[in-house]
Design a protein around this motif. Structure first.
Motif, PDB file in Angstrom:
ATOM      1  N   LEU A   5      10.801  -9.378   2.459  1.00  0.00           N
ATOM      2  CA  LEU A   5      11.021  -8.057   3.018  1.00  0.00           C
ATOM      3  C   LEU A   5      11.319  -8.148   4.510  1.00  0.00           C
ATOM      4  O   LEU A   5      10.707  -8.916   5.237  1.00  0.00           O
ATOM      5  CB  LEU A   5       9.783  -7.183   2.806  1.00  0.00           C
ATOM      6  CG  LEU A   5       9.358  -6.996   1.340  1.00  0.00           C
ATOM      7  CD1 LEU A   5       8.210  -6.004   1.273  1.00  0.00           C
ATOM      8  CD2 LEU A   5      10.519  -6.520   0.511  1.00  0.00           C
ATOM      9  N   ARG A   6      12.278  -7.302   4.937  1.00  0.00           N
ATOM     10  CA  ARG A   6      12.731  -7.383   6.324  1.00  0.00           C
ATOM     11  C   ARG A   6      12.258  -6.181   7.130  1.00  0.00           C
ATOM     12  O   ARG A   6      12.073  -5.106   6.605  1.00  0.00           O
ATOM     13  CB  ARG A   6      14.273  -7.439   6.342  1.00  0.00           C
ATOM     14  CG  ARG A   6      14.837  -8.700   5.719  1.00  0.00           C
ATOM     15  CD  ARG A   6      16.304  -8.521   5.387  1.00  0.00           C
ATOM     16  NE  ARG A   6      16.435  -7.671   4.205  1.00  0.00           N
ATOM     17  CZ  ARG A   6      17.609  -7.300   3.711  1.00  0.00           C
ATOM     18  NH1 ARG A   6      18.717  -7.664   4.304  1.00  0.00           N
ATOM     19  NH2 ARG A   6      17.678  -6.557   2.628  1.00  0.00           N
ATOM     20  N   ARG A   7      12.088  -6.401   8.444  1.00  0.00           N
ATOM     21  CA  ARG A   7      11.649  -5.333   9.336  1.00  0.00           C
ATOM     22  C   ARG A   7      12.822  -4.472   9.769  1.00  0.00           C
ATOM     23  O   ARG A   7      13.911  -4.968  10.075  1.00  0.00           O
ATOM     24  CB  ARG A   7      10.989  -5.929  10.581  1.00  0.00           C
ATOM     25  CG  ARG A   7       9.636  -6.550  10.300  1.00  0.00           C
ATOM     26  CD  ARG A   7       8.599  -5.451  10.137  1.00  0.00           C
ATOM     27  NE  ARG A   7       7.319  -5.999   9.703  1.00  0.00           N
ATOM     28  CZ  ARG A   7       6.269  -5.281   9.469  1.00  0.00           C
ATOM     29  NH1 ARG A   7       6.330  -3.984   9.606  1.00  0.00           N
ATOM     30  NH2 ARG A   7       5.129  -5.830   9.077  1.00  0.00           N
ATOM     31  N   ARG A   8      12.576  -3.187   9.810  1.00  0.00           N
ATOM     32  CA  ARG A   8      13.609  -2.269  10.243  1.00  0.00           C
ATOM     33  C   ARG A   8      13.820  -2.397  11.744  1.00  0.00           C
ATOM     34  O   ARG A   8      12.877  -2.431  12.513  1.00  0.00           O
ATOM     35  CB  ARG A   8      13.170  -0.842   9.877  1.00  0.00           C
ATOM     36  CG  ARG A   8      14.154   0.207  10.305  1.00  0.00           C
ATOM     37  CD  ARG A   8      13.559   1.575  10.031  1.00  0.00           C
ATOM     38  NE  ARG A   8      14.275   2.519  10.845  1.00  0.00           N
ATOM     39  CZ  ARG A   8      13.766   3.647  11.277  1.00  0.00           C
ATOM     40  NH1 ARG A   8      12.535   3.950  11.001  1.00  0.00           N
ATOM     41  NH2 ARG A   8      14.489   4.467  11.999  1.00  0.00           N
ATOM     42  N   GLY A  19       9.314  10.436   0.444  1.00  0.00           N
ATOM     43  CA  GLY A  19       8.330  10.996  -0.467  1.00  0.00           C
ATOM     44  C   GLY A  19       7.542   9.876  -1.112  1.00  0.00           C
ATOM     45  O   GLY A  19       7.875   8.694  -0.970  1.00  0.00           O
ATOM     46  N   PRO A  20       6.481  10.217  -1.820  1.00  0.00           N
ATOM     47  CA  PRO A  20       5.694   9.186  -2.512  1.00  0.00           C
ATOM     48  C   PRO A  20       6.494   8.543  -3.642  1.00  0.00           C
ATOM     49  O   PRO A  20       7.162   9.229  -4.409  1.00  0.00           O
ATOM     50  CB  PRO A  20       4.489   9.964  -3.065  1.00  0.00           C
ATOM     51  CG  PRO A  20       4.933  11.389  -3.114  1.00  0.00           C
ATOM     52  CD  PRO A  20       5.913  11.565  -2.009  1.00  0.00           C
ATOM     53  N   HIS A 104       3.019   4.949  -2.691  1.00  0.00           N
ATOM     54  CA  HIS A 104       3.315   4.615  -1.299  1.00  0.00           C
ATOM     55  C   HIS A 104       4.465   5.481  -0.776  1.00  0.00           C
ATOM     56  O   HIS A 104       5.399   5.793  -1.506  1.00  0.00           O
ATOM     57  CB  HIS A 104       3.702   3.135  -1.165  1.00  0.00           C
ATOM     58  CG  HIS A 104       2.521   2.216  -1.321  1.00  0.00           C
ATOM     59  ND1 HIS A 104       2.575   0.876  -1.010  1.00  0.00           N
ATOM     60  CD2 HIS A 104       1.243   2.453  -1.738  1.00  0.00           C
ATOM     61  CE1 HIS A 104       1.388   0.318  -1.244  1.00  0.00           C
ATOM     62  NE2 HIS A 104       0.568   1.261  -1.680  1.00  0.00           N
ATOM     63  N   GLU A 105       4.388   5.845   0.483  1.00  0.00           N
ATOM     64  CA  GLU A 105       5.433   6.667   1.091  1.00  0.00           C
ATOM     65  C   GLU A 105       6.711   5.850   1.223  1.00  0.00           C
ATOM     66  O   GLU A 105       6.728   4.785   1.837  1.00  0.00           O
ATOM     67  CB  GLU A 105       4.976   7.175   2.459  1.00  0.00           C
ATOM     68  CG  GLU A 105       5.895   8.222   3.070  1.00  0.00           C
ATOM     69  CD  GLU A 105       5.817   9.567   2.358  1.00  0.00           C
ATOM     70  OE1 GLU A 105       6.673  10.417   2.635  1.00  0.00           O
ATOM     71  OE2 GLU A 105       4.906   9.761   1.520  1.00  0.00           O
ATOM     72  N   TYR A 114      12.969   1.982   2.664  1.00  0.00           N
ATOM     73  CA  TYR A 114      11.899   1.499   3.531  1.00  0.00           C
ATOM     74  C   TYR A 114      10.541   1.958   3.005  1.00  0.00           C
ATOM     75  O   TYR A 114      10.408   3.054   2.453  1.00  0.00           O
ATOM     76  CB  TYR A 114      12.054   2.043   4.951  1.00  0.00           C
ATOM     77  CG  TYR A 114      13.342   1.657   5.640  1.00  0.00           C
ATOM     78  CD1 TYR A 114      13.400   0.510   6.424  1.00  0.00           C
ATOM     79  CD2 TYR A 114      14.481   2.455   5.525  1.00  0.00           C
ATOM     80  CE1 TYR A 114      14.569   0.148   7.070  1.00  0.00           C
ATOM     81  CE2 TYR A 114      15.653   2.111   6.167  1.00  0.00           C
ATOM     82  CZ  TYR A 114      15.692   0.955   6.935  1.00  0.00           C
ATOM     83  OH  TYR A 114      16.866   0.611   7.572  1.00  0.00           O
ATOM     84  N   VAL A 115       9.545   1.118   3.214  1.00  0.00           N
ATOM     85  CA  VAL A 115       8.138   1.498   3.079  1.00  0.00           C
ATOM     86  C   VAL A 115       7.508   1.227   4.439  1.00  0.00           C
ATOM     87  O   VAL A 115       7.419   0.076   4.875  1.00  0.00           O
ATOM     88  CB  VAL A 115       7.428   0.694   1.981  1.00  0.00           C
ATOM     89  CG1 VAL A 115       5.933   1.009   1.983  1.00  0.00           C
ATOM     90  CG2 VAL A 115       8.023   1.010   0.611  1.00  0.00           C
ATOM     91  N   GLY A 116       7.102   2.297   5.111  1.00  0.00           N
ATOM     92  CA  GLY A 116       6.673   2.149   6.500  1.00  0.00           C
ATOM     93  C   GLY A 116       7.869   1.723   7.342  1.00  0.00           C
ATOM     94  O   GLY A 116       8.933   2.333   7.307  1.00  0.00           O
ATOM     95  N   GLU A 117       7.719   0.638   8.103  1.00  0.00           N
ATOM     96  CA  GLU A 117       8.810   0.116   8.910  1.00  0.00           C
ATOM     97  C   GLU A 117       9.517  -1.061   8.230  1.00  0.00           C
ATOM     98  O   GLU A 117      10.386  -1.684   8.821  1.00  0.00           O
ATOM     99  CB  GLU A 117       8.259  -0.343  10.266  1.00  0.00           C
ATOM    100  CG  GLU A 117       7.701   0.792  11.113  1.00  0.00           C
ATOM    101  CD  GLU A 117       8.763   1.828  11.432  1.00  0.00           C
ATOM    102  OE1 GLU A 117       9.854   1.440  11.885  1.00  0.00           O
ATOM    103  OE2 GLU A 117       8.500   3.030  11.210  1.00  0.00           O
TER     104      GLU A 117
END
Length: 393
Positions: A5-8, A19-20, A104-105, A114-117
């Motif tokens: 997974l990569r960082r935004r 949304g969830p 998860h958002e 994305y999930v979080g950042e």
């Protein structure tokens, strides 16, 4: 999440939705818990029409597909339904998107998820133009699919000749079908609207109600109780299975029945029907063999694209099954589009009020009518006086 997974690194573009996340490889299982505002995460190659309509009804803010919604085998209908309904569809996201945790958002920015950042996956955002182009390309593959469909049909005929021609292998059932009409309900295209349209027919003829898997829940939701439930029991609720209907478990030809354990766990009486093909075919063959006078089908599959949309080679059995029961079969799928009520409730109310007003004017123009109106007025005055005394006292 996976290590890949990569960082935004950039800010989101306008129009981002979030949304969830609700994750499931089986779309029909996901729609049972999907709620408005959720992000649907699926792994559904060649998204079919029924699944797409179920997703649209749940009102998700986006649909994320790990697979390609159209593979090019044939012009499947699902992607166009989602896009036309304004639901963002992100395709071909790969297996990483299925690692999103339940609830998860999730944020969708263009074709990026994305999930979080953390950037989870990047796919292809479908548009009306891209869907139309894909459909045009997929139509070229229909000839190959038609040849495959014909081959599967002949294979089914060889394996199930005795069942089709002589009814060999049809189990005994306790539901009285002989001489009665039968309504078979499959959770297919326009089944809800068709059931509403068929209410007068059901009320007058009281046919035997057979639900095919989730079709049993459709019958319950419409306010009736199924007499029989036929299927592999993968999409029918416990409520339906325990409602008192006779249960016929559709098994593979070798006797394996994945849904049998669930039925036994609920401790409901049942019989097993081993047969190749689909559960809707089994229901039709059963009704025909037990002497049904007429078989009315709602939500079943009837066209080549619908067979391919279902995504099973076994759908070829439906062609031969329909030939077998054709003299009794009435396909009610789409009957709601054939007949629609053209007068709204508001228009009907206004029409009734106008009629009452015309009647009042007609009565007032005659001596007898005037006398009748005076009597009604006197009675009304007596009633209001009595009510006044009742509450005044």
């Amino acid at each position: 999440m996976r290590a890949s997974l990569r960082r935004r690194t950039s800010s989101p573009a306008p129009g981002v939705v979030s949304g969830p996340g609700r994750v499931d490889r089986r779309t029909k299982s996901l729609t049972k818990r999907l709620r408005p505002g959720d992000v649907a995460v699926i792994d559904h190659l060649d998204l079919d029409r029924v699944s797409a309509e179920a997703l649209v009804a749940c009102q998700p803010v986006a649909v994320l597909n790990a697979a390609r919604s159209t593979s090019g085998r044939y012009p499947n209908l699902g992607p166009d339904i989602l896009v036309s309904a304004g639901v963002p569809l992100i395709d071909d996201l790969g297996p990483d998107v299925m690692t999103i945790g339940e609830g998860h958002e999730v944020r969708v920015d263009g074709a990026c998820v994305y999930v979080g950042e953390t950037l989870v996956a990047e796919g292809v955002a479908q548009t009306p133009e891209s869907v139309a182009a894909t459909m045009e390309e997929a139509r070229a593959g229909l000839s190959v699919q038609l040849e495959s469909f014909a081959a599967n049909t002949m294979d089914y005929l060889r394996r199930e000749r005795d069942l089709l021609l002589d009814g060999v292998g049809v189990p005994d059932v306790s539901t009285q079908i002989d001489g009665r009409q039968v309504l078979i309900v499959v959770r297919g295209y326009h089944y809800k609207e068709d059931l509403v349209t068929l209410r007068p027919y059901i009320r007058e003829y009281r046919p035997v109600l057979i639900g095919v898997d989730g079709g049993a829940d459709a019958i319950l939701e419409a306010g009736w109780k199924p007499d029989m439930i036929v299927g592999d029991m993968d999409s029918v609720s416990d409520r339906a299975l325990t409602c008192g209907a006779e249960i016929v478990v559709h098994a593979y030809r070798d006797g394996r029945a994945p849904g049998l354990a669930r039925v036994e766990q609920l401790d409901v009486p049942h019989v097993v029907f081993p047969a190749t093909g689909t559960s809707e075919d089994v229901a039709m063959l059963l009704a025909d063999d037990k002497g049904a006078e007429l078989i009315v089908a709602v939500g079943t599959h009837a066209t080549l694209v619908e067979f391919l949309d279902k995504g099973r080679s076994g759908m070829a059995s439906t062609f031969l099954t329909r030939l077998r029961v054709g003299g009794k079969l009435v396909d009610a799928k789409g009957v709601s589009r054939l007949y629609r009520q053209r007068i709204s409730n508001v228009q009907l109310t206004l029409l009734v009020l106008a009629g009452l007003l015309a009647l009042g004017v007609a009565l007032a123009s005659t001596a007898a009518g005037q006398t009748l109106i005076e009597l009604i007025g006197a009675r009304f005055d007596d009633f209001t006086s009595w009510v006044g005394k009742l509450f005044g006292g």
